[in-house]
Design an enzyme around this catalytic site. Structure first.
Site, PDB file in Angstrom:
ATOM      1  N   HIS A 109       0.833  -1.208   0.000  1.00  0.00           N
ATOM      2  CA  HIS A 109       0.000   0.000   0.000  1.00  0.00           C
ATOM      3  C   HIS A 109       0.863   1.252   0.000  1.00  0.00           C
ATOM      4  CE1 HIS A 109       0.337   1.065   4.370  1.00  0.00           C
ATOM      5  NE2 HIS A 109       0.452  -0.235   4.546  1.00  0.00           N
TER       6      HIS A 109
ATOM      7  N   ASP B 183      -0.583   4.474   0.855  1.00  0.00           N
ATOM      8  CA  ASP B 183      -1.064   5.467   1.816  1.00  0.00           C
ATOM      9  C   ASP B 183      -0.311   5.316   3.130  1.00  0.00           C
ATOM     10  OD1 ASP B 183      -2.536   2.955   2.011  1.00  0.00           O
ATOM     11  OD2 ASP B 183      -3.724   3.907   3.583  1.00  0.00           O
TER      12      ASP B 183
ATOM     13  N   ASP C 174       6.375   1.200   6.433  1.00  0.00           N
ATOM     14  CA  ASP C 174       4.946   0.919   6.317  1.00  0.00           C
ATOM     15  C   ASP C 174       4.281   1.882   5.327  1.00  0.00           C
ATOM     16  OD1 ASP C 174       2.391  -0.048   6.822  1.00  0.00           O
ATOM     17  OD2 ASP C 174       2.136   1.154   8.636  1.00  0.00           O
TER      18      ASP C 174
ATOM     19  N   GLU D  27      -5.224   1.404   2.871  1.00  0.00           N
ATOM     20  CA  GLU D  27      -4.987   0.337   3.831  1.00  0.00           C
ATOM     21  C   GLU D  27      -5.085   0.828   5.266  1.00  0.00           C
ATOM     22  OE1 GLU D  27      -2.888  -2.455   6.457  1.00  0.00           O
ATOM     23  OE2 GLU D  27      -2.410  -0.351   6.089  1.00  0.00           O
ATOM     24  N   GLU D  28      -4.649   2.058   5.514  1.00  0.00           N
ATOM     25  CA  GLU D  28      -4.608   2.585   6.871  1.00  0.00           C
ATOM     26  C   GLU D  28      -5.981   3.022   7.381  1.00  0.00           C
ATOM     27  OE1 GLU D  28      -2.194   2.163   8.647  1.00  0.00           O
ATOM     28  OE2 GLU D  28      -0.331   2.216   7.502  1.00  0.00           O
TER      29      GLU D  28
ATOM     30  N   ASP E  16       3.947  -6.541   4.813  1.00  0.00           N
ATOM     31  CA  ASP E  16       3.458  -5.437   5.629  1.00  0.00           C
ATOM     32  C   ASP E  16       3.342  -5.817   7.099  1.00  0.00           C
ATOM     33  OD1 ASP E  16       2.498  -2.902   6.174  1.00  0.00           O
ATOM     34  OD2 ASP E  16       0.431  -3.359   5.619  1.00  0.00           O
TER      35      ASP E  16
ATOM     36  N   HIS F  41       4.113   3.651  12.171  1.00  0.00           N
ATOM     37  CA  HIS F  41       3.271   4.618  12.873  1.00  0.00           C
ATOM     38  C   HIS F  41       4.027   5.402  13.949  1.00  0.00           C
ATOM     39  CE1 HIS F  41      -0.681   2.267  11.788  1.00  0.00           C
ATOM     40  NE2 HIS F  41       0.141   2.411  10.767  1.00  0.00           N
TER      41      HIS F  41
END
Length: 480
Positions: free
Chosen positions: A96, A98, A127, A161-162, A185, A453
């Site tokens: 992903h 995003d 990520d 995805e997030e 991921d 994150h």
């Protein structure tokens, strides 16, 4: 799928040589991709359902893939793919583009892609833009070496995805369903199971406070449910003669607590602004972070709060969440042998004079059912006068260790790293659960700190190159 590795050492050496020659291009491609602020935003016309930043990142990545000679497709800006090979079946690599908001104070600007001390810093390096670039150059290596494949390999670039996975819903409704694949991921060695993911939104409307005491006028913390908040800010109103005492309680709150800081600013005669700093992290790994919001809730509930709905709202979360990130206080302290204990993250809260909303992220064990989580939360919320505005669920994923896909990836991992290919479980949710016969595979190696994150997210250049080699080998094994 035949259970064997690439034919001969020669092919493996050729793959590694091609990847090594692309080293500079791999690094610069990741730096360039990090510079796209691919944060979810409001739709921005056709082809940009998640905002212009994500749309630009997708278009850029597909253009790079096309320049490598791959067939590409942009599916209405929701997702896209790059494909190589021939055959009826599709082996998918699900990544992903995003990212979550940067948050916190970074050493290097989060969207500059700065290289320092052998590391590429930036939001999304781990990520999931780093693995996306590694996968793309891995596929290029297969093409450049001419390894014959019996299946198509398709790298699918998701864009939501997030958040709600609307990207995958739209993409899979329009495109062929892959027969198997992996999502880079999570972490190595191999993720055989992923906990169920449940999200809950709770709310309550307020009236003015009733009687004396400390009134929490505002409380704001968190951007995303799946991110452990690093900061919480509360504005409280207190009688002038008691303000100094309340300020002192707040300042002393951090004493004896690791990685917690509290700042107190006085405004006028009766108002305090309390800011509490913790450590951000991924919602599935609460033991690696310090939730600023839950600490703030505990701090505020220790004060002599004014009677009223706003105080009741705060006390509800102090009593039912507090410092407990395994859900025991909420009545959902579930666990199993396969995936371990449930985790709970109070990720977002917005409280003002008119009402409040709160968002909870829960990762529940693979052998448990969603209703065993939803039921107790709904019951407690109703008893406390809170509305349950949302209760979403992504079912758990479980692939047994003797599955052919896992056996092949295990052999690849051992061949490339020399490490034991254990099958593990995680609380994170990956695209692996979007298609049949898929698991998460990397990118975090055993013993490494999970940086998804978090501030100062980075990927080392050596890990980026190792990922490219592993994924090239894995793609070949699954597509021969």
């Amino acid at each position: 799928m035949k259970n064997r590795l690439i034919k001969g050492e020669r092919e493996k050496v050729e793959l590694r040589n091609v990847i090594a020659k692309d080293r500079d291009a791999i690094i610069s491609s990741l730096v360039n991709l990090v510079r796209f602020r691919s944060l979810k935003a409001s739709p921005d016309g056709p082809g940009a359902p998640f905002g212009r930043g994500i749309a630009d990142a997708l278009e850029h990545t597909l253009a790079l893939a096309k320049s490598m000679g791959f067939q590409t497709r942009n599916v209405d800006g929701y997702a896209g793919h790059a494909e190589y090979g021939a055959g009826k079946d599709i082996v998918a690599v699900l990544v992903h583009l995003d990212v979550v908001p940067a948050g916190g104070e970074w050493t290097f600007a989060p969207f500059d892609g700065v290289i320092s001390d052998g590391k590429i810093y930036g939001r999304g390096t781990e990520d999931n833009k780093g693995p996306a670039i590694a996968s793309l150059y891995a596929l290029k290596a297969l093409k450049d070496t001419g390894i014959k494949l019996s299946k198509r390999i398709r790298i699918i670039f998701g864009c939501d995805e997030e958040s709600g996975w609307d990207c995958m819903k739209h993409y899979l409704a329009a495109e062929e369903l892959p027969s198997c694949g992996f999502a880079p991921d999570a972490m190595f060695p191999i993720i055989g199971s992923e906990k169920g993911i449940a999200h809950f939104d709770l709310s309550r409307k307020f009236g003015p406070p009733q009687g004396g005491g400390v009134w929490v006028k505002e409380l704001r913390s968190g951007d995303r449910t799946n991110v452990i908040p690093a900061t919480a800010v509360a504005t409280v109103v207190v009688l002038p003669e008691k303000r100094a005492a309340v300020a002192e309680v707040a300042r002393r709150f951090a004493q004896g607590k690791e990685k917690i800081n509290v700042d107190v600013v006085e405004h006028g005669l009766d108002t305090l602004e309390i800011t509490l700093h913790g450590v951000a992290g991924h919602a599935s790994l609460p033991h690696l972070a310090v939730n600023a919001l839950t600490h703030m809730i505990v701090l505020l509930s220790s004060l002599d709060l004014a009677p009223g709905a706003s105080s009741d709202f705060i006390r509800f979360f102090a009593e039912n969440v507090g410092y407990d990130y395994h859900g025991t206080l909420m009545g959902v302290g579930l666990a199993d042998e396969v995936s371990g204990k449930l985790t709970l993250n109070l990720g977002v809260m917005d409280l003002n004079e008119k009402g409040a909303t709160a968002q909870i992220d829960i990762r529940y064990p693979v052998t448990c059912k969603f209703e065993s989580v939803r039921g107790p939360i709904a019951e407690r919320a109703a008893a406390a006068g809170l509305a349950l505005d949302r209760a979403d669920d992504k079912e758990p994923l479980y692939v047994p260790s003797d599955h052919e896909l896992i056996q092949k990836l295990a052999k690849v991992y051992n061949a490339e790293t020399g490490l034991k290919p254990e099958v593990i479980s995680i609380g994170g949710g990956t695209y692996a659960r979007a298609i049949p016969n898929a698991v998460a595979f990397g990118p975090v190696f055993p013993g490494q700190v999970e940086l998804a994150h978090q501030k100062d997210e980075y990927m080392t250049i050596e890990d980026l190159m190792m990922l490219t080699r592993i994924y090239a080998h894995a793609m070949a094994e699954l597509a021969v």
